[in-house]
Motif scaffolding. Sequence first.
Motif, PDB file in Angstrom:
ATOM      1  N   ASP A  31       0.778  -1.190  -0.097  1.00 44.22           N
ATOM      2  CA  ASP A  31       0.158  -0.075  -0.029  1.00 44.22           C
ATOM      3  C   ASP A  31       0.835   1.214  -0.222  1.00 44.22           C
ATOM      4  O   ASP A  31       0.413   2.375   0.139  1.00 44.22           O
ATOM      5  CB  ASP A  31      -1.044  -0.034   1.114  1.00 44.22           C
ATOM      6  N   GLY A  32       2.174   1.281  -0.115  1.00 44.16           N
ATOM      7  CA  GLY A  32       2.961   2.267  -0.157  1.00 44.16           C
ATOM      8  C   GLY A  32       3.277   2.791   1.082  1.00 44.16           C
ATOM      9  O   GLY A  32       4.140   3.854   1.421  1.00 44.16           O
ATOM     10  N   SER A  33       3.090   2.038   2.331  1.00 42.36           N
ATOM     11  CA  SER A  33       3.448   2.608   3.723  1.00 42.36           C
ATOM     12  C   SER A  33       4.810   2.118   4.065  1.00 42.36           C
ATOM     13  O   SER A  33       5.509   1.191   3.350  1.00 42.36           O
ATOM     14  CB  SER A  33       2.397   1.889   4.787  1.00 42.36           C
ATOM     15  N   LEU A  34       5.346   2.831   4.822  1.00 42.90           N
ATOM     16  CA  LEU A  34       6.856   2.754   5.001  1.00 42.90           C
ATOM     17  C   LEU A  34       6.854   2.186   6.723  1.00 42.90           C
ATOM     18  O   LEU A  34       6.249   2.722   7.534  1.00 42.90           O
ATOM     19  CB  LEU A  34       7.573   3.675   4.984  1.00 42.90           C
ATOM     20  N   LEU A  35       7.804   1.235   6.877  1.00 41.78           N
ATOM     21  CA  LEU A  35       8.182   0.866   8.189  1.00 41.78           C
ATOM     22  C   LEU A  35       9.565   1.438   8.612  1.00 41.78           C
ATOM     23  O   LEU A  35      10.469   1.485   7.819  1.00 41.78           O
ATOM     24  CB  LEU A  35       8.377  -0.801   8.149  1.00 41.78           C
ATOM     25  N   ILE A  36       9.564   2.383   9.733  1.00 43.99           N
ATOM     26  CA  ILE A  36      10.770   2.996  10.240  1.00 43.99           C
ATOM     27  C   ILE A  36      11.022   2.571  11.447  1.00 43.99           C
ATOM     28  O   ILE A  36      10.299   2.166  12.310  1.00 43.99           O
ATOM     29  CB  ILE A  36      10.273   4.519  10.233  1.00 43.99           C
ATOM     30  N   CYS A  37      12.393   2.613  11.743  1.00 40.80           N
ATOM     31  CA  CYS A  37      12.990   2.357  13.318  1.00 40.80           C
ATOM     32  C   CYS A  37      13.704   3.389  13.746  1.00 40.80           C
ATOM     33  O   CYS A  37      14.498   4.052  12.892  1.00 40.80           O
ATOM     34  CB  CYS A  37      13.401   1.171  13.529  1.00 40.80           C
ATOM     35  N   TRP A  38      13.631   3.725  14.916  1.00 44.70           N
ATOM     36  CA  TRP A  38      14.632   4.873  15.485  1.00 44.70           C
ATOM     37  C   TRP A  38      15.012   4.602  16.935  1.00 44.70           C
ATOM     38  O   TRP A  38      14.344   3.779  17.538  1.00 44.70           O
ATOM     39  CB  TRP A  38      14.090   6.085  15.320  1.00 44.70           C
ATOM     40  N   LEU A  39      16.008   5.442  17.295  1.00 50.58           N
ATOM     41  CA  LEU A  39      16.531   5.107  18.682  1.00 50.58           C
ATOM     42  C   LEU A  39      15.944   6.087  19.539  1.00 50.58           C
ATOM     43  O   LEU A  39      16.050   7.532  19.354  1.00 50.58           O
ATOM     44  CB  LEU A  39      17.990   5.175  18.841  1.00 50.58           C
ATOM     45  N   GLU A  40      15.312   5.847  20.717  1.00 51.00           N
ATOM     46  CA  GLU A  40      14.538   7.028  21.669  1.00 51.00           C
ATOM     47  C   GLU A  40      15.595   7.125  22.696  1.00 51.00           C
ATOM     48  O   GLU A  40      15.822   5.879  23.388  1.00 51.00           O
ATOM     49  CB  GLU A  40      13.143   6.647  21.952  1.00 51.00           C
ATOM     50  N   GLU A  41      15.578   8.112  23.360  1.00 55.99           N
ATOM     51  CA  GLU A  41      16.426   8.284  24.596  1.00 55.99           C
ATOM     52  C   GLU A  41      15.334   9.193  25.534  1.00 55.99           C
ATOM     53  O   GLU A  41      14.926  10.176  24.961  1.00 55.99           O
ATOM     54  CB  GLU A  41      17.545   9.162  24.417  1.00 55.99           C
ATOM     55  N   LYS A  42      15.134   8.615  26.651  1.00 53.11           N
ATOM     56  CA  LYS A  42      14.301   9.174  27.543  1.00 53.11           C
ATOM     57  C   LYS A  42      14.636   9.421  28.932  1.00 53.11           C
ATOM     58  O   LYS A  42      15.440   8.338  29.386  1.00 53.11           O
ATOM     59  CB  LYS A  42      12.864   8.324  27.698  1.00 53.11           C
ATOM     60  N   LEU A  43      14.607  10.726  29.440  1.00 50.65           N
ATOM     61  CA  LEU A  43      15.371  11.043  30.658  1.00 50.65           C
ATOM     62  C   LEU A  43      14.473  10.700  31.847  1.00 50.65           C
ATOM     63  O   LEU A  43      13.046  11.096  32.077  1.00 50.65           O
ATOM     64  CB  LEU A  43      15.392  12.526  30.792  1.00 50.65           C
ATOM     65  N   LEU A  44      14.895   9.658  32.875  1.00 45.12           N
ATOM     66  CA  LEU A  44      13.948   9.157  33.861  1.00 45.12           C
ATOM     67  C   LEU A  44      13.863  10.064  35.080  1.00 45.12           C
ATOM     68  O   LEU A  44      14.882  11.082  34.972  1.00 45.12           O
ATOM     69  CB  LEU A  44      14.613   7.826  34.377  1.00 45.12           C
ATOM     70  N   GLN A  45      13.342   9.781  35.952  1.00 41.81           N
ATOM     71  CA  GLN A  45      13.241  10.793  37.205  1.00 41.81           C
ATOM     72  C   GLN A  45      14.422  10.704  38.095  1.00 41.81           C
ATOM     73  O   GLN A  45      14.724  11.591  38.721  1.00 41.81           O
ATOM     74  CB  GLN A  45      11.981  10.202  38.121  1.00 41.81           C
ATOM     75  N   ASP A  46      15.156   9.688  37.749  1.00 43.89           N
ATOM     76  CA  ASP A  46      16.581   9.396  38.612  1.00 43.89           C
ATOM     77  C   ASP A  46      17.634  10.109  37.850  1.00 43.89           C
ATOM     78  O   ASP A  46      18.703   9.812  38.039  1.00 43.89           O
ATOM     79  CB  ASP A  46      17.071   8.043  39.239  1.00 43.89           C
ATOM     80  N   ASP A  47      17.495  10.867  36.880  1.00 43.73           N
ATOM     81  CA  ASP A  47      18.439  11.631  35.628  1.00 43.73           C
ATOM     82  C   ASP A  47      19.254  10.484  35.105  1.00 43.73           C
ATOM     83  O   ASP A  47      20.124  10.728  34.288  1.00 43.73           O
ATOM     84  CB  ASP A  47      19.438  12.446  36.637  1.00 43.73           C
ATOM     85  N   THR A  48      18.566   9.166  34.886  1.00 43.77           N
ATOM     86  CA  THR A  48      19.422   8.199  34.032  1.00 43.77           C
ATOM     87  C   THR A  48      18.586   8.511  32.724  1.00 43.77           C
ATOM     88  O   THR A  48      17.382   8.701  32.579  1.00 43.77           O
ATOM     89  CB  THR A  48      19.114   6.743  34.687  1.00 43.77           C
ATOM     90  N   VAL A  49      19.377   7.924  31.719  1.00 43.99           N
ATOM     91  CA  VAL A  49      19.117   7.970  30.454  1.00 43.99           C
ATOM     92  C   VAL A  49      18.597   6.756  29.768  1.00 43.99           C
ATOM     93  O   VAL A  49      19.332   5.678  29.878  1.00 43.99           O
ATOM     94  CB  VAL A  49      19.891   8.656  29.198  1.00 43.99           C
ATOM     95  N   LEU A  50      17.436   6.343  29.346  1.00 43.70           N
ATOM     96  CA  LEU A  50      17.031   4.970  29.026  1.00 43.70           C
ATOM     97  C   LEU A  50      16.858   5.090  27.229  1.00 43.70           C
ATOM     98  O   LEU A  50      16.153   5.939  26.911  1.00 43.70           O
ATOM     99  CB  LEU A  50      15.642   4.945  29.547  1.00 43.70           C
ATOM    100  N   GLN A  51      17.551   4.258  27.050  1.00 48.83           N
ATOM    101  CA  GLN A  51      17.583   3.986  25.268  1.00 48.83           C
ATOM    102  C   GLN A  51      17.064   2.749  24.969  1.00 48.83           C
ATOM    103  O   GLN A  51      17.157   1.804  25.518  1.00 48.83           O
ATOM    104  CB  GLN A  51      18.991   4.251  24.935  1.00 48.83           C
ATOM    105  N   TYR A  52      16.214   2.853  23.742  1.00 53.50           N
ATOM    106  CA  TYR A  52      15.571   1.646  23.252  1.00 53.50           C
ATOM    107  C   TYR A  52      15.209   2.155  21.880  1.00 53.50           C
ATOM    108  O   TYR A  52      15.066   3.126  21.424  1.00 53.50           O
ATOM    109  CB  TYR A  52      14.189   1.592  24.258  1.00 53.50           C
TER     110      TYR A  52
END
Length: 960
Positions: A31-52
């Motif tokens: 159907d012309g749709s695209l599958l994309i992936c990326w790397l997210e970085e989220k700052l937690l409350q304890d100032d640690t960075v979560l990457q997934y």
Amino acid sequence: MIGNLAAKLRLLLPDKTVTAEQWKLLGQEKDGSLLICWLEEKLLQDDTVLQYTVVGHYDRIKNKLQILHRFQMILNIVQATVNQSCSLLGYVTKQNSTIEKLLVESTEENNSKVEESTVNVETYQAYIMKLDTEKLYDLEIERSKQVRIQFLYREKLQSTTDKFLLLLHQECVMIYTVVFDTSAETLWEIQELKHEELVKEFVWAQWDMTNQVLYHIHHRRIPTSLVSEDNDENNMKSTRSNPTLSGLQFHDDLPHETVINIPLNLPQLSTTSNCGTYEDDVIPLRVHDCSLDLIVVSDSKGMVCVCHHYLYRPMKTQHVLGSLNESNTVHFAYSVTLLHHSCVIHCVIPGIPWSRAKLIRPTFAIYQNHYMIVFVQGLLIHLLEIGLNHDPCCHILCGSSTPVVSQHASYLVPLLDLQNMEEGNHKKQESSSSLHHNIAENKIGYLDGSSIFCNSGSKILTIDLPTLDLVELSISSDFLVDIFRKESSVEVRLGILHYFICHKNDMEMIAELVSIVAEKPRLLEIVRYMQEILIGGSYTLVQKNLLADAMPLLTLLPVTTMEEYMSFEIKVNDLNITLSHEKLWNTSVMLLSPQQRLVPYQSDLWTRLWEQLNKNIKIKDKPRFQPSKIAEKLLVSLACYQPEALSRCSTPMSPSGGFVMATVALGDLLGNRSNKLLDSSLPFTESESCTASKQEHIVSVNLRELSMYLLKNGVQSSTSSHIQGSSCTALQVHAMATRYVAAQLETSRILCHMLCRAANVDLRIEQERGFMLIDQLDNGKRWLLFMLLERYRYALENIAYPAPQGFTSFFTYLGYKTLNYSMFVQYVQRAVFELQVDVTKIIMADISDTKENTIKKLALLSLLPRSRAKRLLNQWLHPVSFMLRAREHAANILSGEVAQNRARSFQHRNNHNGLAAFPSADRLSPLDTFLDLLTAKASLAELDFGLLMEATVTSTEDFL
């Protein structure tokens, strides 16, 4: 470049607080749709960075980015696919792993020493995830060879099962069936994952998501029998294997079928485990290594192109260069196999440094339904003519210095054309349920306030895989005009002319190209350009609003002056590029016939390809009509051509004939056009005073010869053809021939106007027409106009095209005013200039009656046909005219012929007093004696005494 996909999709993320980096394209669905992936970085409350890692699904039509799954860790996902209902996600990861190896070394005492070592190896793993429950299914696939996964799409969506393909390089292709447990109360769970092997070992594969076809190359064993009476071992069957390209067509409810098997000639195809470096590009979805860069490009109309890119060195340089290094040069080459035309087009670019050539990856994409763009970054842009209408011969090669392409692009791949997809779905819905579906302004989404246009014919939307830059590949008219101006190759220029005439139908642009050619009117190639405009323009006019019953006859009409399967060399940017054609033998044998299909005669890509191949076979047996053959016949007929002997009732220009009605009908057809160029007038009056002009004779021969050719080839081929479903009658053949000859006249007229405009003879400013216009032109304009019209006349003569009425006299007088008189006479003697009555009369009047000019006039009259010379001689009031007419009159009396013109005898009789002009007593004057001789042969009523006495009087004067 129109933007970056990652930058635009970042704005569509629902959570603006997270940081999204390292965007990667994972795949494209039907159907012309695209599958994309990326790397997210989220700052937690304890100032640690979560990457997934996050996998998303971008709907280009709705401009919606849907997050399919957020993983708990960072994964190197290299390819992914989603099923039709977006409930299952399949993906492939690529991870580094260590493998222990045993190394055996020999010592001096011939003892072996065994050591263990670890080697880093990249492995592929495949998984399936049910998105609603986030349950992961490990397919237990871990290979060092490339792995790909792809869901099958169906016309009718099914909820109980799903199918996907798993491709393991050099191992097999398996099809998995996902069976859902429908007895579950809430969410259907996957009850079973079963699989079967479709293809065994293969070296290359590609998935065509649009047509749901899997192409793959495998080594097919071909048995051969060697029989020998002396050796029993030779009586055994031996086998040899050839690389073969096969295609598996998948269906909704039916098993797959092998629709095509094509033997390939691919050098050094390795079957060993050493496969080289993998390219993890996902559009198109392929399994391949660095040793074979092959792409299949197809169109649902029946076009299938196998594109192969390769590098090589000539044999004569291999022993000198030895092994490759960065300073060596190689031949960069690619071939495009056009299955629908049963031919291969080869393009070779020599002298490319190895360090540069190994990084270049060409782009292949269908452009405007008739061409294929081959874009080689930094080298060239190649427009290959691959359309279904006629054989591919008019190609365009040009440099790649176009502003629409980013200079930093490394590998451009085309995205699906959503406009054609939407239009196809729209037609299906209209035919089934009469529902109307509006396409939203040919756009595929609105990102960041701007629009990403789909492939709307004139533009191809591509994406640069390493950078995700969106680039529009387009060939603008201005760009081609600039190439036409700079390019000296005749083949490239003819290809550009053919593009604008037959595929764009833009006569204003053709007029601009004619003005470029007119800058160098002495070039001999200008005649070929004119002939291309004439033949291509006639074909374009004929096919407008043509009835379906007459369509088979179009395959017999000429389209271009370019020869089929011609090889030539072109110099582009200091590169000597060679373009050649190779004919394939019996391509239809490699294709599954419609009656052999699972559903016989089901209309799809392969049945249309089969029809096209069979249509081409019939066309090859009956080649297109060649106008040059008419020109050869006209060389004989025009040598004894006598216009005065013809009458209008015997020519196609008769008011009661069908030709005039066809011309009027064609004029009505052209009258609806918005192109003002075709409605412009010519610099002369389009009429001739003779009873039957040379134009009528040429039209008559063209109509007769073309009718006979169409009747001989068109009716037989169409009546025996079940493909077209209709037959052409003799009446349709005559109507087509009449329509084509009328188009010849119209095209000839259009080109004549273009040439006048190119010579700066602006008919909107000039008040006069015809001979008076020529007298008012300055020498520069007059010379340029003559040079162009001289080439124009030669172009018409070589392909037996009629000139507009009035052109012959206008061109003759233009030559008289431009050339010196001796050169003008040579043109008349060589039949380049035709002395019609009107132009000869004005030339005779322009020449003064001096002694020297009188001889010129006599020489000019001697070049005319007898009847035309007599007519002009009667209007020339000069002593020589009286003498010649008197001698002819006396000769007619003495030979027994009756006087033809008695009206002028009274004129002369009134000017003189009869016999009193020469009174003599003895009646022994020569005139009296001669008159007595004439009266003895004829009656007094038949004698023109005035003319005879006028000639006698003027003979005593000193006029010569």
